[in-house]
Scaffold this motif. Structure first.
Motif, PDB file in Angstrom:
ATOM      1  N   MET A   1       0.837  -1.190   0.000  1.00 30.03           N
ATOM      2  CA  MET A   1       0.000   0.000   0.000  1.00 30.03           C
ATOM      3  C   MET A   1       0.874   1.244   0.000  1.00 30.03           C
ATOM      4  O   MET A   1       1.785   1.368   0.810  1.00 30.03           O
ATOM      5  N   CYS A   3       1.226   4.753   1.090  1.00 32.30           N
ATOM      6  CA  CYS A   3       0.596   5.574   2.124  1.00 32.30           C
ATOM      7  C   CYS A   3       0.415   6.999   1.605  1.00 32.30           C
ATOM      8  O   CYS A   3       1.379   7.653   1.208  1.00 32.30           O
ATOM      9  N   LYS A  85       0.740  -4.522   4.938  1.00 33.77           N
ATOM     10  CA  LYS A  85       0.563  -3.239   4.248  1.00 33.77           C
ATOM     11  C   LYS A  85       0.947  -2.048   5.114  1.00 33.77           C
ATOM     12  O   LYS A  85       0.706  -0.900   4.743  1.00 33.77           O
ATOM     13  N   GLU A 113      -0.408   5.179   8.115  1.00 30.81           N
ATOM     14  CA  GLU A 113      -0.658   3.811   7.659  1.00 30.81           C
ATOM     15  C   GLU A 113      -1.758   3.144   8.479  1.00 30.81           C
ATOM     16  O   GLU A 113      -2.647   2.485   7.930  1.00 30.81           O
ATOM     17  N   ILE A 117      -5.379   2.032   6.311  1.00 32.02           N
ATOM     18  CA  ILE A 117      -5.764   0.666   5.938  1.00 32.02           C
ATOM     19  C   ILE A 117      -7.214   0.429   6.341  1.00 32.02           C
ATOM     20  O   ILE A 117      -7.733   1.061   7.262  1.00 32.02           O
ATOM     21  N   SER A 120      -9.664   0.234   9.476  1.00 34.88           N
ATOM     22  CA  SER A 120      -8.616   0.810  10.319  1.00 34.88           C
ATOM     23  C   SER A 120      -8.795   0.349  11.766  1.00 34.88           C
ATOM     24  O   SER A 120      -9.888   0.440  12.322  1.00 34.88           O
TER      25      SER A 120
END
Length: 211
Positions: A1, A3, A85, A113, A117, A120
């Motif tokens: 991922m 960020c 990630k 981060e 995600i 979360s």
């Protein structure tokens, strides 16, 4: 991922949160710094062994705890929270486990981060931590925190600006009862770390001038 950068307003508040923990105000934090901070709460509030262990878990091993929290709430759900990630979260947790130092930029990216995600884990984990701190500050166990104990908590973070602390408490206690309940306390900090309200109590007063 990849960020994404935080919203500038959120980023400013996250950096203030880091600086709150950085009692030496030198831009770097190590495991030892977090231990010293936890010890200041343990001494100030005369915490018993169980509470002392828990506050060290939150302050000293907080990032590792977040990863553990993610794994726990991910079990049995689809999709699982993608641990792989969040490289900066993993790096920060690893550094602190070995008494390495972390910078404000590393902390801020790790926070981004954890927030970006999906789902979360941050709001639930952060709320749990805040509830624990409320429990510490509620010294007479009546379900409320007084202004005196509120100020004691800030001093453990090295904040001696009594005028600003009083102003924050007054915003959280608009009726002037002299006490704040758990939901108000937790909600105010959760709004500060994730919300966009520039007129929220902590956003108004928890600024660089308070440090």
């Amino acid at each position: 991922m990849d960020c994404k950068p935080l919203n500038p307003f959120i980023e400013t508040k996250v950096r203030m949160w880091y600086r709150l923990h950085n009692k030496k105000r030198n831009g770097f934090m190590s495991r030892k710094d977090f231990i010293e901070m936890a010890d200041s709460f343990i001494a100030e509030f005369k915490l018993d062994a169980e509470m002392a262990h828990e506050i060290r878990s939150w302050l000293v091993d907080g990032w590792s705890g977040l990863i553990k929290f993610m794994k726990t709430i991910g079990e049995g759900t689809k999709p699982n929270i993608p641990i792989d990630k969040i490289p900066t979260v993993l790096m920060v947790a690893e550094k602190l486990s070995k008494d390495g130092t972390i910078t404000e930029d590393e902390y801020t990216k790790a926070y981004a981060e954890s927030l970006q995600i999906q789902p979360s884990p941050f709001p639930a984990c952060f709320s749990e931590m805040l509830s624990f701190f409320f429990k510490i500050f509620d010294t007479d166990k009546d379900g409320f925190v007084t202004e005196k104990d509120f100020a004691r908590g800030w001093r453990c973070f090295g904040i001696e600006n009594s005028k600003a602390v009083k102003a924050i408490f007054a915003e959280l206690d608009p009726s002037g009862t002299g006490k704040v309940d758990r939901d108000t306390y937790v909600g105010a900090w959760l709004e500060y770390m994730t919300g966009m309200d520039k007129n929220a109590p902590l956003a108004k007063y928890f600024t660089p001038d308070i440090l």
